[in-house]
Design an enzyme around this catalytic site. Structure first.
Site, short mmCIF file in Angstrom:
data_model
loop_
_atom_site.label_atom_id
_atom_site.label_comp_id
_atom_site.label_asym_id
_atom_site.label_seq_id
_atom_site.Cartn_x
_atom_site.Cartn_y
_atom_site.Cartn_z
N THR A 122 0.66 -0.97 -0.10
CA THR A 122 -0.47 0.62 0.13
C THR A 122 1.09 1.22 0.13
OG1 THR A 122 -1.97 -1.09 0.91
CG2 THR A 122 -1.92 0.96 1.00
N SER B 10 1.61 -7.34 -1.12
CA SER B 10 2.32 -7.76 -0.01
C SER B 10 1.06 -9.43 0.84
CB SER B 10 2.30 -7.72 1.41
OG SER B 10 1.64 -7.12 2.12
N THR C 270 1.63 -4.55 4.15
CA THR C 270 1.23 -4.39 5.37
C THR C 270 0.67 -6.42 6.09
OG1 THR C 270 -0.69 -3.77 5.29
CG2 THR C 270 0.63 -2.35 6.54
N ASP C 271 0.34 -6.67 4.78
CA ASP C 271 -0.44 -7.53 5.18
C ASP C 271 0.87 -8.76 5.34
OD1 ASP C 271 -3.42 -6.91 4.34
OD2 ASP C 271 -2.52 -7.53 2.55
N1 ASP Z 1 -2.64 -5.41 1.07
C1 ASP Z 1 -1.90 -4.57 1.72
C2 ASP Z 1 0.00 -5.04 1.26
O1 ASP Z 1 0.00 -5.93 2.10
C3 ASP Z 1 -2.18 -4.00 2.03
C4 ASP Z 1 -1.26 -2.88 2.77
O2 ASP Z 1 0.18 -2.37 2.35
O3 ASP Z 1 -1.62 -1.97 4.07
O4 ASP Z 1 0.81 -4.82 0.42
#
Ligand code: ASP
Length: 323
Positions: free
Chosen positions: A12, A58, A91-92
């Site tokens: 993200t 991610s 973050t995932d």
């Molecule tokens: N779906 C995103 C990822 O993990 C979520 C994020 O980065 O906050 O790449």
């Protein structure tokens, strides 16, 4: 001043959307790492390099991206002119990558993961501040002679072995599963020599070469819950003849790693077929501590997802020929 190298992997933090009033409508992993660096005025003029290692949401993280990332880390960290590395990530699955890196790294230099909960196009994007903080932490740690893997998010520095995502949409989405942060940047800025509230974590030092196998041993995660009768474990074992047959299972138990009796019976059947079983918990904090008489290894403070990575590495080490 030596260089800090920033390795971009997507997430993200590199995401873009078209409607700034609805920041959660966006696509992750769109902007090049060079654009993310350019969006942080405080980094202008610093000795920095950047490299786009991958460009993934991610949620889709996996072995090939980890191979590219660890190859880049091995190459960059070996350079005399590099003080430390920052990795931008989604973050995932950040907690899985952080756990992997701290298990492999020798801890000689700082590796700082960072991410964002809002895309780069959001009016209140958190990525630029997190990236700035991550670079500062890498520099301060290197100046202090500290090495290891940490994650910097929303003004706090977490151990790479303990960090985990605990909120699905809040800006301050990470914690240490009960472990305090190594530093709170809101309190005193980036710490220097004596300012860390906890010692930096010791790395596993298994070595980047462990990632050279093309396909890792298959380890799956199952959960104990009401009506968990072991059907899923028996189904996984029934596919064992496939080329990537099941080698390990992490079970996310209830409470302190307790298991539904029917699931436990199925896990014992799997074990009898040679599947290695580790016990973790579906509870957010505290983990599963080893106890006398445990039948299966306790995953300690790791999340189930981190324990899956740990068991993959454990199985790889068992395969590694002695040198
Ligand atoms: N779906 C995103 C990822 O993990 C979520 C994020 O980065 O906050 O790449």
């Amino acid at each position: 001043m030596k260089n800090v190298v920033i390795l971009g992997t997507g997430g993200t933090i590199a995401g873009t959307g078209t409607d700034p009033t609805r920041a959660w409508h966006y696509v992750a992993a769109q902007r090049h790492i060079g654009e993310l660096v350019a969006a942080v005025p405080e980094l202008a003029g610093e000795p920095l390099e950047w490299e786009q290692v991958a460009q993934v949401d991610s949620k889709d993280m996996g072995w090939p991206v980890w191979q590219a990332l660890t190859a880049a880390l091995a190459r960059v960290l070996a350079r005399e002119d590099v003080a430390g590395v920052v990795v931008t990530h989604g973050t995932d699955t950040l907690e899985e990558t952080a756990w992997l890196l701290q298990a492999l790294h020798d801890g000689g230099k700082p590796v700082v993961l960072t991410a964002a909960m809002r895309p780069a196009t959001a009016p209140d994007a958190d990525g630029p501040g997190n990236l700035r903080d991550a670079v500062r932490v890498a520099r301060a740690a290197a100046a202090d002679g500290l090495g290891g893997v940490v994650a910097v998010m929303a003004g706090r520095v977490w151990s790479g072995a303990a960090v985990r995502k605990v909120h699905s949409h809040a800006i301050d989405a990470f914690d240490g599963g009960g472990e305090a942060p190594l530093a709170d940047l809101h309190d005193a800025g980036v710490p220097l020599a004596s300012g860390w509230s906890r010692a930096w974590p010791v790395c596993g030092g298994l070595g980047w070469a462990l990632m050279s196998v093309p396909v890792p041993p298959r380890v799956e995660v199952v959960m104990s819950h009401a009506d968990a009768d072991g059907w899923v474990v028996d189904a996984l074992c029934a596919r064992d003849a496939s080329p990537r047959g099941l080698r390990g299972l992490v079970v996310a138990g209830t409470g302190h790693g307790t298991l539904h009796e029917r699931l436990e019976a199925a896990l014992r059947r799997a074990e009898a077929r040679g599947v290695v079983v580790w016990r973790s918990t579906r509870v957010a904090c505290g983990g599963v501590l080893p106890r006398d008489g445990d039948h299966w290894s306790a995953a300690g403070p790791m999340t189930a997802a981190q324990a899956r990575v740990a068991l993959v590495l454990d199985l790889l080490q068992r395969q590694r020929p002695a040198v």
